[in-house]
Design a protein around this motif. Structure first.
Motif, PDB file in Angstrom:
ATOM      1  N   HIS A 172       0.805  -0.840  -0.205  1.00 19.01           N
ATOM      2  CA  HIS A 172       0.370   0.074  -0.039  1.00 19.01           C
ATOM      3  C   HIS A 172       0.921   1.498   0.196  1.00 19.01           C
ATOM      4  O   HIS A 172       0.818   1.577   0.984  1.00 19.01           O
ATOM      5  N   HIS A 213       1.645   6.114  -1.662  1.00 24.71           N
ATOM      6  CA  HIS A 213       0.635   6.668  -3.340  1.00 24.71           C
ATOM      7  C   HIS A 213       2.404   7.100  -3.597  1.00 24.71           C
ATOM      8  O   HIS A 213       2.691   7.923  -2.547  1.00 24.71           O
ATOM      9  N   LYS A 250      -0.304   2.937  -6.103  1.00 25.77           N
ATOM     10  CA  LYS A 250      -1.571   3.752  -6.457  1.00 25.77           C
ATOM     11  C   LYS A 250      -1.476   5.394  -6.842  1.00 25.77           C
ATOM     12  O   LYS A 250      -0.968   5.585  -6.959  1.00 25.77           O
ATOM     13  N   HIS A 276      -9.711   1.165   1.039  1.00 32.75           N
ATOM     14  CA  HIS A 276      -9.231   2.016   1.943  1.00 32.75           C
ATOM     15  C   HIS A 276     -10.447   1.771   2.862  1.00 32.75           C
ATOM     16  O   HIS A 276     -11.323   2.728   2.004  1.00 32.75           O
ATOM     17  N   HIS A 299      -5.919  -0.114   6.091  1.00 34.29           N
ATOM     18  CA  HIS A 299      -6.626   0.623   7.308  1.00 34.29           C
ATOM     19  C   HIS A 299      -7.330   0.176   8.345  1.00 34.29           C
ATOM     20  O   HIS A 299      -6.543  -0.114   9.071  1.00 34.29           O
ATOM     21  N   ASP A 306       1.744   2.386   3.644  1.00 35.80           N
ATOM     22  CA  ASP A 306       0.660   3.912   3.466  1.00 35.80           C
ATOM     23  C   ASP A 306       1.493   5.197   2.884  1.00 35.80           C
ATOM     24  O   ASP A 306       0.583   6.383   2.997  1.00 35.80           O
TER      25      ASP A 306
HETATM   26 ZN   LIG Z   1      -4.035   4.990   1.214  1.00 33.14          ZN
END
Ligand SMILES: [Zn+2]
Length: 398
Positions: A68, A70, A132, A225, A248, A311
Motif C-alpha cells: 500500500h 501512493h 496507486k 481504503h 487501514h 501507506d
Molecule cells: Zn492509502
C-alpha cells in the motif's frame, strides 16, 4: 550465487525449519539461480556456486512487501503535518492540495519522485511495492500516473476514487460516472487493481460498490481504503466483493471482524490464517496523524490474516520504511516481532495475492535482505536504526 553463513534464515515457508510462521532455519545457506531461489538448507550441505555472499552469521529475511503506497504525486505537505502536530485534526481534505500540484507537474517530475521513493524503499529492504494513482483525478492525469507507476511496479492500483475533486464537488454522481467510464477505460491498461477511499467525506458505500464492480468487470482486482477515520461499511463491502485486502481497519466493529474471519478459504496454509480478504494495517498513518492505532491483536486472535504496509503518501504517512512500521506494530499494536515480520513480508504478499514474493523457498523470487543483526527481533528491538546491510532483488545485489 550462494548466500552462505546465515545465522538465522526467515523463510516464511512451512514444513521445514523450526516451524512457526516464520519457518526459521539456523546456520543456513540459500542458492540463487536466474533470479530465483534454487535451494535452501543447512550451510553444511550447501551446493557449490560461482559466487558467494557471506552473511557473517547475520539474519536473512525475504524482502519486505509493501502492499500500500501512493508514490505518484508532486508537492510537499510538511506544513500541514506541523499544523496537525500543533493540534489540528486530520480530515483527508489535504488530498486536494496534492491533486493540484500533481496535475501541474510534468511527467519527468512525477517519474523522478516515484524513482526516488522506490529507491529509498529498496534501501530499507522493500523489494515489492504496490503503487496507486489517485492524485490526478482527471482521465489524462490518472492514466499518466498509472503509466508512470507501471514503469516501477507490477502491482499498480487505479485510485481515481480517492476524493471527489473540487470541480465535481456539487455533483459526485457525475464524478463516479466518469470514474467508471472514460477514466477506468484509460487507466485499466496500466493497472492490476482498483481501489476506493470508502469513508465519510470521500465515497459512500453505494458509490464505492459501483466503482469497484466496474473495475472487476474489466478484470481488475479489488482493494479498499476502509474504516480509517471512523466506523463504516468499507470492510464489509470489501469482503462482500472478495477484495484481496481492506486497508487501514482502524475502526472495526465485531461484525467487521466476523466478516473478515469467516471468509477463510480452503487454502494450503497450515496455520489456517489465510482468509480471502487480508486486513492491511498502516500504522504510519496513525503515527503521522496522531490517531489511535488499529487493534491488531483483536484481528490476529480472530484468525484474520494481517499485513503491514507503509501507506507512503505526502499527507498522512510520509514514510517508506517497513522496519519503522514493524517497530510501530510491535510497540503500539501489540503484535509480536514474529507476527509483524510475517505481516510485512508474507502478509503483504497475500494482500497482493502473490506467492512468488514474501517467502524464501525453491522457485520464489530471490528477493531478500541481509540484516546488520543476528535476528529478525532486532527490527523492532532497535527502532530507527538502519539495519538493512544488503538487499538482493531478483537475485541481484542492489
Ligand atoms: Zn492509502
Amino acid at each position: 550465487m550462494l548466500v552462505d553463513n546465515i545465522g538465522e534464515l526467515v523463510t516464511n515457508a512451512f514444513g521445514n525449519g523450526e516451524g512457526g510462521p516464520l519457518g526459521i532455519h539456523r546456520n543456513a545457506a540459500l542458492l540463487v539461480e536466474d533470479g530465483l531461489v534454487a535451494w535452501v538448507g543447512s550451510a553444511r550441505s550447501a551446493p557449490a556456486a560461482d559466487r558467494r555472499i557471506d552473511a557473517g552469521g547475520a539474519a536473512v529475511l525475504p524482502g519486505f512487501v509493501d502492499s500500500h503506497a501512493h508514490l505518484v504525486f508532486a508537492g510537499d505537505r510538511a506544513a500541514e503535518f506541523a499544523a496537525r502536530m500543533a493540534g489540528q485534526p486530520y480530515t483527508g481534505g489535504g488530498i486536494r492540495t496534492t491533486v493540484g500540484a500533481t496535475r501541474a507537474a510534468p511527467d519527468s517530475e512525477l517519474r523522478g519522485t516515484v524513482r526516488r521513493l522506490r529507491d529509498e524503499a529498496l534501501r530499507q529492504g522493500t523489494t515489492t511495492i504496490e503503487i496507486k494513482s489517485g492524485y490526478g483525478l482527471t482521465v489524462a492525469d490518472e492514466a499518466r500516473s498509472l503509466r508512470i507507476a507501471a514503469e516501477f511496479s507490477e502491482d499498480t492500483t487505479f485510485l481515481g476514487a480517492h476524493v471527489v475533486p473540487a470541480e465535481y464537488a456539487d455533483r459526485p454522481d457525475d464524478y463516479v460516472g466518469m470514474v467508471c467510464g472514460p477514466m477506468l477505460a484509460a487507466a485499466a491498461p496500466y493497472a492490476r487493481w482498483i481501489d476506493v477511499f470508502c469513508e465519510r467525506g470521500a465515497f459512500d458505500v453505494d458509490h464505492a460498490r459501483a466503482i469497484l464492480a466496474c473495475g472487476q468487470a474489466v478484470g481488475l482486482g479489488v482493494r479498499v481504503h476502509a474504516n480509517q477515520l471512523g466506523p463504516g461499511p468499507g470492510v464489509q463491502l470489501g469482503v462482500e466483493l472478495g477484495a484481496a485486502s481492506v486497508d487501514h481497519c482502524t475502526h472495526l466493529t465485531d461484525a467487521d471482524i466476523d466478516a473478515l474471519a469467516s471468509h477463510r478459504i480452503g487454502c494450503m496454509c497450515p496455520d489456517g490464517r489465510h482468509t480471502t480478504t487480508v486486513a492491511t494495517l498502516l500504522p504510519g498513518a496513525e503515527f503521522s496523524t496522531r490517531s489511535p492505532y488499529p487493534d491488531a491483536r483483536r484481528l490476529l486472535d480472530a484468525g484474520v490474516t494481517v499485513a503491514l504496509a507503509t501507506d507512503c503518501n505526502p499527507g498522512s504517512s510520509y514514510t517508506s520504511s517497513m522496519p519503522f512500521c514493524i517497530a510501530l506494530a510491535v510497540r503500539e499494536m501489540r503484535m509480536t516481532p514474529a507476527e509483524a515480520v510475517w505481516a510485512a513480508t508474507a502478509g503483504g504478499a497475500r494482500a497482493l495475492r502473490r506467492d512468488d514474493v514474501g517467502v524464501l523457498r525453491r522457485g520464489a523470487r530471490a528477493d531478500l535482505i541481509v540484516l546488520d543483526a543476528p535476528s529478525h527481533l532486532h527490527l523492532a528491538y532497535r527502532p530507527g536504526v538502519p539495519l538493512i546491510r544488503q538487499v538482493l532483488h531478483n537475485g541481484v545485489p542492489q
